[in-house]
Motif scaffolding. Structure first.
Motif, PDB file in Angstrom:
ATOM      1  N   LEU A 215       0.824  -1.208   0.000  1.00  0.00           N
ATOM      2  CA  LEU A 215       0.000   0.000   0.000  1.00  0.00           C
ATOM      3  C   LEU A 215       0.863   1.264   0.000  1.00  0.00           C
ATOM      4  N   LEU A 216       1.966   1.238   0.749  1.00  0.00           N
ATOM      5  CA  LEU A 216       2.859   2.403   0.761  1.00  0.00           C
ATOM      6  C   LEU A 216       3.497   2.619  -0.610  1.00  0.00           C
ATOM      7  N   LEU A 217       3.865   1.529  -1.272  1.00  0.00           N
ATOM      8  CA  LEU A 217       4.470   1.646  -2.594  1.00  0.00           C
ATOM      9  C   LEU A 217       3.453   2.193  -3.599  1.00  0.00           C
ATOM     10  N   VAL A 218       2.217   1.714  -3.516  1.00  0.00           N
ATOM     11  CA  VAL A 218       1.169   2.209  -4.414  1.00  0.00           C
ATOM     12  C   VAL A 218       0.926   3.695  -4.170  1.00  0.00           C
ATOM     13  N   ILE A 219       0.876   4.100  -2.893  1.00  0.00           N
ATOM     14  CA  ILE A 219       0.667   5.513  -2.566  1.00  0.00           C
ATOM     15  C   ILE A 219       1.799   6.363  -3.124  1.00  0.00           C
ATOM     16  N   ALA A 220       3.046   5.880  -2.985  1.00  0.00           N
ATOM     17  CA  ALA A 220       4.198   6.635  -3.490  1.00  0.00           C
ATOM     18  C   ALA A 220       4.135   6.790  -5.008  1.00  0.00           C
ATOM     19  N   ILE A 221       3.799   5.691  -5.711  1.00  0.00           N
ATOM     20  CA  ILE A 221       3.713   5.752  -7.179  1.00  0.00           C
ATOM     21  C   ILE A 221       2.574   6.656  -7.603  1.00  0.00           C
ATOM     22  N   THR A 222       1.432   6.553  -6.897  1.00  0.00           N
ATOM     23  CA  THR A 222       0.282   7.383  -7.237  1.00  0.00           C
ATOM     24  C   THR A 222       0.591   8.865  -7.056  1.00  0.00           C
ATOM     25  N   LEU A 223       1.268   9.199  -5.954  1.00  0.00           N
ATOM     26  CA  LEU A 223       1.621  10.593  -5.714  1.00  0.00           C
ATOM     27  C   LEU A 223       2.630  11.094  -6.743  1.00  0.00           C
ATOM     28  N   ALA A 224       3.510  10.189  -7.199  1.00  0.00           N
ATOM     29  CA  ALA A 224       4.503  10.582  -8.207  1.00  0.00           C
ATOM     30  C   ALA A 224       3.851  10.797  -9.570  1.00  0.00           C
ATOM     31  N   LEU A 225       2.902   9.945  -9.915  1.00  0.00           N
ATOM     32  CA  LEU A 225       2.237  10.041 -11.221  1.00  0.00           C
ATOM     33  C   LEU A 225       1.090  11.047 -11.198  1.00  0.00           C
ATOM     34  N   GLY A 309      -8.725   8.582  -0.753  1.00  0.00           N
ATOM     35  CA  GLY A 309      -8.837   9.802  -1.537  1.00  0.00           C
ATOM     36  C   GLY A 309      -7.767   9.989  -2.582  1.00  0.00           C
ATOM     37  N   ILE A 310      -6.955   8.948  -2.850  1.00  0.00           N
ATOM     38  CA  ILE A 310      -5.902   9.070  -3.857  1.00  0.00           C
ATOM     39  C   ILE A 310      -6.101   8.078  -5.006  1.00  0.00           C
TER      40      ILE A 310
END
Length: 367
Positions: A215-225, A309-310
């Protein structure tokens, strides 16, 4: 009577005997058809089922009211786009308590839930299409509308939002699994076949990625993209390839020792042909099972992202987003607003897990 010796046919026969596997497969076929024809089945065919009626917000399943439909003034849209993406210029709907025809105009009293007199409005015949007489308006443009699953906190039809939300969940599952298979099979096959330093380098990448919470990795990628619908597709897919790569690597390491692979090398076949034509087809059974589990995982991750919310951004309907909007209603006497999408997520995930278990039993050579 001849007995089938084809491994595929034997596996298919074993799968057919598994009641829950067949039932889950049929359920998912229905869900896929619902996702494809979502806007044709949805009572609210506007884009993203975003027709709001604040006067009738948070109503219980089965709620019925009179609805005045005011046709859109825009030109007719492309039927193909409307079928798959909804109508951008959908008609305006107004919930009403009563109406009357006076002085050549339609007079309405807007709906109120507390029984008080609502706002009164007048509409001239010119608002409606040419050739419509005053007496024809009630027959053609006023009807009883029933909300089978009730309405959300913005007065939108919950059933329509759910149907399109299922499309979002299945679409993200398909794309995420496709991306994970593409990356995982490629890296796993290369690592398992060539070994040595290539295997060590790929395994280092796999282990580093594996050590990061999903989940942390997905959040990081989502915030980057960036936040958005397509970004979620990529983010979820880029986090699910590790397990596929590990399994494919182990399968390839075992299969490449077989005699037919040695014979293929002796015949001078290229490494690419040996991997794609001779090794991978005989190493895909575990990958198929993992794909079913990854599909369920992708739906859960997308729902979690939307809840935070992301994920898919409003007004795009997402099952996780619907829960986010209404989880507080659980203690406010209207728990169905959060329970209904929760049950939809649970049903989809359970179906994929049951199919995965059925495939595992069907493809198990020890049985």
């Amino acid at each position: 009577m001849k007995t089938s010796t084809s491994l595929t046919k034997i596996a298919l026969q074993k799968f057919k005997k598994n009641f829950w596997g067949v039932f889950s497969f049929a359920f998912l076929v229905v869900c896929v058809l619902v996702a494809i024809f979502a806007y044709s089945l949805a009572p609210d065919a506007s884009q993203n089922a975003n027709q709001m009626h604040l006067a009738i917000h948070s109503k219980a399943p089965g709620f019925t009211t009179k609805m005045l439909t005011i046709p859109s003034e825009f030109k007719q849209e492309n039927s193909f786009n409307s079928f798959f993406f909804g109508k951008k210029s959908a008609a305006t709907e107004i919930p009403i308590n009563s109406y009357s025809l006076n002085n050549g105009k339609l007079q309405i009293t807007e709906y109120t839930s507390d029984g008080t007199d609502g706002l009164e409005k007048e509409f001239d015949v010119s608002v409606f299409p040419e050739g419509t007489s005053l007496q024809d308006i009630p027959k053609r443009y006023i009807s009883e509308k029933k909300f089978l699953l009730g309405t959300d906190k913005y007065g939108r039809d919950l059933l329509s939002r759910m149907l399109i939300g299922i499309r979002i969940s299945l679409a993200i599952g398909f794309v995420a699994v496709f991306i994970s298979l593409l990356i995982g099979i490629s890296l796993g096959a290369i690592a398992g076949y060539f070994g040595g330093k290539i295997d060590a380098a790929i395994m280092w990448v796999i282990n580093v990625t594996w050590s990061i919470p999903t989940l942390l990795l997905v959040i990081a990628i989502t915030l980057a993209l960036g936040k958005g619908f397509w970004q979620v597709f990529i983010a979820v897919g880029l986090t699910m390839w590790v397990e596929v790569a590990r399994v494919v690597r182990g399968q390839v390491m075992g299969v490449k020792q077989m005699q037919y692979v040695t014979a293929a090398r002796a015949l001078g076949y290229t490494d690419f042909r040996i991997i794609t034509k001779h090794i991978l087809p005989n190493a895909m059974a575990p990958v198929i099972i993992i794909s079913a589990a990854n599909f369920a995982g992708a739906i859960l991750i997308e729902s979690g992202l939307s809840f935070l919310g992301i994920g898919a951004q409003p007004p795009v309907p997402s099952l996780g987003g619907i829960i986010k909007d209404h989880y507080a209603y659980i203690i406010l006497g209207k728990p169905y607003l959060a329970i209904i999408p929760g049950l939809a997520i649970m049903s989809l995930v359970t179906a994929f897990m049951l199919i995965g278990n059925a495939l595992r039993d069907a493809l198990d050579v020890r049985n």
